[in-house]
Scaffold this motif. Structure first.
Motif, mmCIF file in Angstrom:
data_model
loop_
_atom_site.group_PDB
_atom_site.id
_atom_site.type_symbol
_atom_site.label_atom_id
_atom_site.label_comp_id
_atom_site.label_asym_id
_atom_site.label_seq_id
_atom_site.Cartn_x
_atom_site.Cartn_y
_atom_site.Cartn_z
ATOM 1 N N GLU A 110 4.817 39.961 -4.156
ATOM 2 C CA GLU A 110 5.892 40.499 -4.993
ATOM 3 C C GLU A 110 6.616 39.389 -5.750
ATOM 4 O OE1 GLU A 110 8.429 42.721 -2.442
ATOM 5 O OE2 GLU A 110 7.238 44.554 -2.611
ATOM 6 N N LYS A 111 6.903 38.275 -5.070
ATOM 7 C CA LYS A 111 7.589 37.154 -5.718
ATOM 8 C C LYS A 111 6.720 36.562 -6.826
ATOM 9 C CE LYS A 111 10.098 32.882 -4.716
ATOM 10 N NZ LYS A 111 9.537 32.163 -5.871
ATOM 11 N N SER A 112 5.417 36.437 -6.532
ATOM 12 C CA SER A 112 4.506 35.913 -7.556
ATOM 13 C C SER A 112 4.465 36.826 -8.775
ATOM 14 C CB SER A 112 3.103 35.764 -6.962
ATOM 15 O OG SER A 112 2.179 35.366 -7.946
ATOM 16 N N ARG B 33 3.159 45.719 -14.973
ATOM 17 C CA ARG B 33 3.843 46.975 -14.702
ATOM 18 C C ARG B 33 3.052 47.806 -13.693
ATOM 19 N NH1 ARG B 33 3.907 48.584 -19.528
ATOM 20 N NH2 ARG B 33 5.708 47.344 -20.123
ATOM 21 N N TYR B 34 1.718 47.811 -13.804
ATOM 22 C CA TYR B 34 0.877 48.551 -12.867
ATOM 23 C C TYR B 34 1.037 47.992 -11.457
ATOM 24 C CZ TYR B 34 -3.268 50.340 -10.543
ATOM 25 O OH TYR B 34 -4.105 50.932 -9.658
ATOM 26 N N CYS B 35 1.030 46.645 -11.336
ATOM 27 C CA CYS B 35 1.221 46.035 -10.023
ATOM 28 C C CYS B 35 2.595 46.347 -9.469
ATOM 29 C CB CYS B 35 1.028 44.513 -10.127
ATOM 30 S SG CYS B 35 -0.663 44.019 -10.483
ATOM 31 N N ASP B 36 3.588 46.376 -10.350
ATOM 32 C CA ASP B 36 4.949 46.655 -9.907
ATOM 33 C C ASP B 36 5.065 48.068 -9.356
ATOM 34 O OD1 ASP B 36 7.660 45.693 -9.684
ATOM 35 O OD2 ASP B 36 8.155 47.188 -11.212
ATOM 36 N N ILE B 37 4.387 49.034 -10.014
ATOM 37 C CA ILE B 37 4.404 50.417 -9.538
ATOM 38 C C ILE B 37 3.721 50.512 -8.175
ATOM 39 C CG2 ILE B 37 3.482 52.720 -10.009
ATOM 40 C CD1 ILE B 37 3.870 52.132 -12.973
ATOM 41 N N TRP B 38 2.612 49.764 -8.008
ATOM 42 C CA TRP B 38 1.875 49.844 -6.744
ATOM 43 C C TRP B 38 2.715 49.348 -5.579
ATOM 44 C CZ3 TRP B 38 0.108 46.774 -2.802
ATOM 45 C CH2 TRP B 38 -0.880 47.325 -1.990
ATOM 46 N N GLY C 18 2.598 41.351 20.064
ATOM 47 C CA GLY C 18 1.446 41.137 19.180
ATOM 48 C C GLY C 18 1.516 41.991 17.928
ATOM 49 N N ILE C 19 1.922 43.248 18.097
ATOM 50 C CA ILE C 19 2.074 44.139 16.938
ATOM 51 C C ILE C 19 3.146 43.599 15.988
ATOM 52 C CG2 ILE C 19 2.777 46.448 16.201
ATOM 53 C CD1 ILE C 19 1.554 47.520 18.800
ATOM 54 N N ALA C 20 4.280 43.154 16.563
ATOM 55 C CA ALA C 20 5.364 42.618 15.740
ATOM 56 C C ALA C 20 4.909 41.395 14.960
ATOM 57 C CB ALA C 20 6.567 42.270 16.621
ATOM 58 N N LEU C 21 4.128 40.527 15.582
ATOM 59 C CA LEU C 21 3.624 39.330 14.901
ATOM 60 C C LEU C 21 2.720 39.706 13.733
ATOM 61 C CD1 LEU C 21 3.453 36.252 14.822
ATOM 62 C CD2 LEU C 21 1.509 36.399 16.423
ATOM 63 N N ILE C 22 1.819 40.674 13.961
ATOM 64 C CA ILE C 22 0.925 41.123 12.872
ATOM 65 C C ILE C 22 1.732 41.706 11.725
ATOM 66 C CG2 ILE C 22 -0.862 42.800 12.271
ATOM 67 C CD1 ILE C 22 -1.940 42.477 15.141
ATOM 68 N N VAL C 23 2.733 42.534 12.057
ATOM 69 C CA VAL C 23 3.559 43.167 11.023
ATOM 70 C C VAL C 23 4.333 42.117 10.228
ATOM 71 C CG1 VAL C 23 5.548 44.663 10.639
ATOM 72 C CG2 VAL C 23 3.751 45.368 12.225
ATOM 73 N N MET C 24 4.889 41.117 10.899
ATOM 74 C CA MET C 24 5.635 40.069 10.207
ATOM 75 C C MET C 24 4.736 39.283 9.257
ATOM 76 S SD MET C 24 8.063 38.713 13.355
ATOM 77 C CE MET C 24 8.808 37.391 12.405
ATOM 78 N N LEU C 25 3.505 39.021 9.683
ATOM 79 C CA LEU C 25 2.571 38.310 8.809
ATOM 80 C C LEU C 25 2.218 39.144 7.583
ATOM 81 C CD1 LEU C 25 0.142 36.690 11.426
ATOM 82 C CD2 LEU C 25 1.809 35.518 9.988
ATOM 83 N N VAL C 26 1.990 40.439 7.791
ATOM 84 C CA VAL C 26 1.651 41.321 6.665
ATOM 85 C C VAL C 26 2.807 41.403 5.675
ATOM 86 C CG1 VAL C 26 1.158 43.710 6.015
ATOM 87 C CG2 VAL C 26 -0.040 42.679 7.941
ATOM 88 N N THR C 27 4.013 41.603 6.177
ATOM 89 C CA THR C 27 5.164 41.708 5.278
ATOM 90 C C THR C 27 5.421 40.387 4.546
ATOM 91 O OG1 THR C 27 6.619 41.232 7.161
ATOM 92 C CG2 THR C 27 6.293 43.538 6.565
ATOM 93 N N TYR C 28 5.160 39.265 5.211
ATOM 94 C CA TYR C 28 5.321 37.958 4.559
ATOM 95 C C TYR C 28 4.359 37.824 3.380
ATOM 96 C CZ TYR C 28 5.258 32.887 3.914
ATOM 97 O OH TYR C 28 5.311 31.629 3.371
ATOM 98 N N VAL C 29 3.109 38.250 3.580
ATOM 99 C CA VAL C 29 2.119 38.177 2.496
ATOM 100 C C VAL C 29 2.518 39.106 1.347
ATOM 101 C CG1 VAL C 29 -0.274 38.689 1.870
ATOM 102 C CG2 VAL C 29 0.229 37.475 4.001
#
Length: 373
Positions: A175-177, A27-32, A159-170
């Motif tokens: 979240e899925k885990s 629940r704590y992780c979900d809130i974060w 380059g910024i878009a690539l970094i952002v896509m990698l961060v959101t993927y992680v």
């Protein structure tokens, strides 16, 4: 005489407290990782990218200042400030799209096509942001080779878009885990609930069978005593019904239930059965599994001889955050072992409290220690 002590250890199964702790962590992780958590990621990482991209230009600005560059319109300080702000806003734009706006693609059933569309929209944002930056920069600065600036902005924003896509993927993987973990914990909790219900269902018929057997004898011998017995039997089953949904009951409630149960036992065995209760008042509000005391007393009766000549004496004593149930040992030879009842009780402690019940035995006494929860 030295005691032989056997500890009934819990099996590695999901207990109520373990599930509760894991649920709290999930629940704590979900809130974060709710909206506020993603906003923190957006602002912090966008600020970090703006600083990262601006540092080389800050160094060049300082070098130009030392060289005496004073052209106000194209001052290096102004360019660095423009660079910092535009990178900050561009990064936030890409983060907002990849975290929130791309959810509009969820109705697309084909996963490969959905990912392809997502990459395409990111490239479109790169081109649009570059065009906007060129229009703004040409109004602020004197730019002659705007195509070269457009290519510069194109590579920088890509380059910024690539970094952002990698961060959101992680972040999405995390979240899925976490969601999978919550689903597993929910299934474990439901399994524990079903198992606990099954264990309690094993107790009720056993108790009812013994009570009806005693009542049958009283009806033939003394109808008045039989009526009193029925009243106490009704009282015990009222307790069973009222507490059926409770995994734990207070020691006070269990002792009140034991009064009616002991009444019925004494009607069955007369002076052949004696019980002494010495429980501190501060222990009465603590909890134990339902029927815990009744099971220990029933186990003593089942495995020991009970007669007026050799009474079975049971003591219930509070000791060190536990209830000690002790009886004098006069075993029946035909019934070795501790019986299904104690295995059942041990299982309940494993599911509810992740604790051990302790069984001690010597030549004179048999003891069961029930931890208070």
């Amino acid at each position: 005489m030295a005691k032989k002590t056997e500890t009934v250890k819990p099996r590695p199964e999901a207990s109520h407290s373990a599930i509760g702790n894991a649920d709290n962590q999930a629940r704590y992780c979900d809130i974060w990782c709710t909206m506020n958590g993603k906003y923190r990621i957006i602002f912090c990482l966008s600020f970090a990218l703006a600083i990262f991209y601006s540092l080389p230009w800050i160094a060049l600005s300082e070098q130009a200042r030392l060289a005496g560059y004073n052209a106000s319109q194209n001052a290096p300080g102004t360019r660095v400030a423009f660079l910092f702000v535009t990178i900050l806003l561009t990064s936030m734009l890409f983060f907002f799209y990849n975290f929130f706006w791309k959810r509009t693609l969820l109705p697309v059933q084909n996963e490969f096509f959905r990912k392809l569309l997502n990459v395409g929209f990111n490239l479109l944002l790169v081109i649009i942001s570059c065009a906007i930056l060129i229009m703004i920069s040409t109004r602020i600065f004197v730019i002659e080779a705007w195509r070269a600036f457009f290519i510069f902005y194109l590579f920088r924003n890509a380059g910024i878009a690539l970094i952002v896509m990698l961060v959101t993927y992680v972040v999405e993987l995390v979240e899925k885990s976490r969601q999978d973990k919550i689903a597993i914990l929910t299934l474990q909790h439901q399994h524990a609930q079903r198992e606990l219900t099954a264990l309690k269902a094993q107790i009720d018929p056993h108790f009812l069978f013994n009570s009806l057997a005693s009542l049958s004898g009283l009806i033939r011998a003394n109808s008045k005593e039989a009526l009193s017995f029925v009243d106490h039997l009704a009282e015990t089953f009222r307790y069973v019904l009222e507490k059926r949904e409770h995994r734990l009951v207070t020691v006070k409630d269990e002792l009140q239930f034991m009064d009616s149960y002991v009444f019925m036992i004494k009607k069955r065995f007369g002076d052949g059965f004696r019980i002494i209760t010495q429980v501190d008042e501060q222990c009465l509000a603590r909890s134990i599994p339902q029927f815990a005391l009744q099971l220990t007393v029933e186990n003593a009766i089942k495995h020991n001889l009970v007669s007026v000549r050799n009474p079975l004496k049971v003591e219930v004593i509070s000791r060190n955050h536990a209830l000690l149930v002790r009886n004098n040992l006069q075993p029946k030879k035909a019934l070795p072992g501790y019986g299904i009842g104690l295995a059942n009780l041990s299982k309940q402690y494993q599911i509810i409290g992740s604790r051990d019940i302790t069984i001690s035995k010597d030549d004179h006494y048999f003891e069961i220690e029930l931890p208070l929860l």
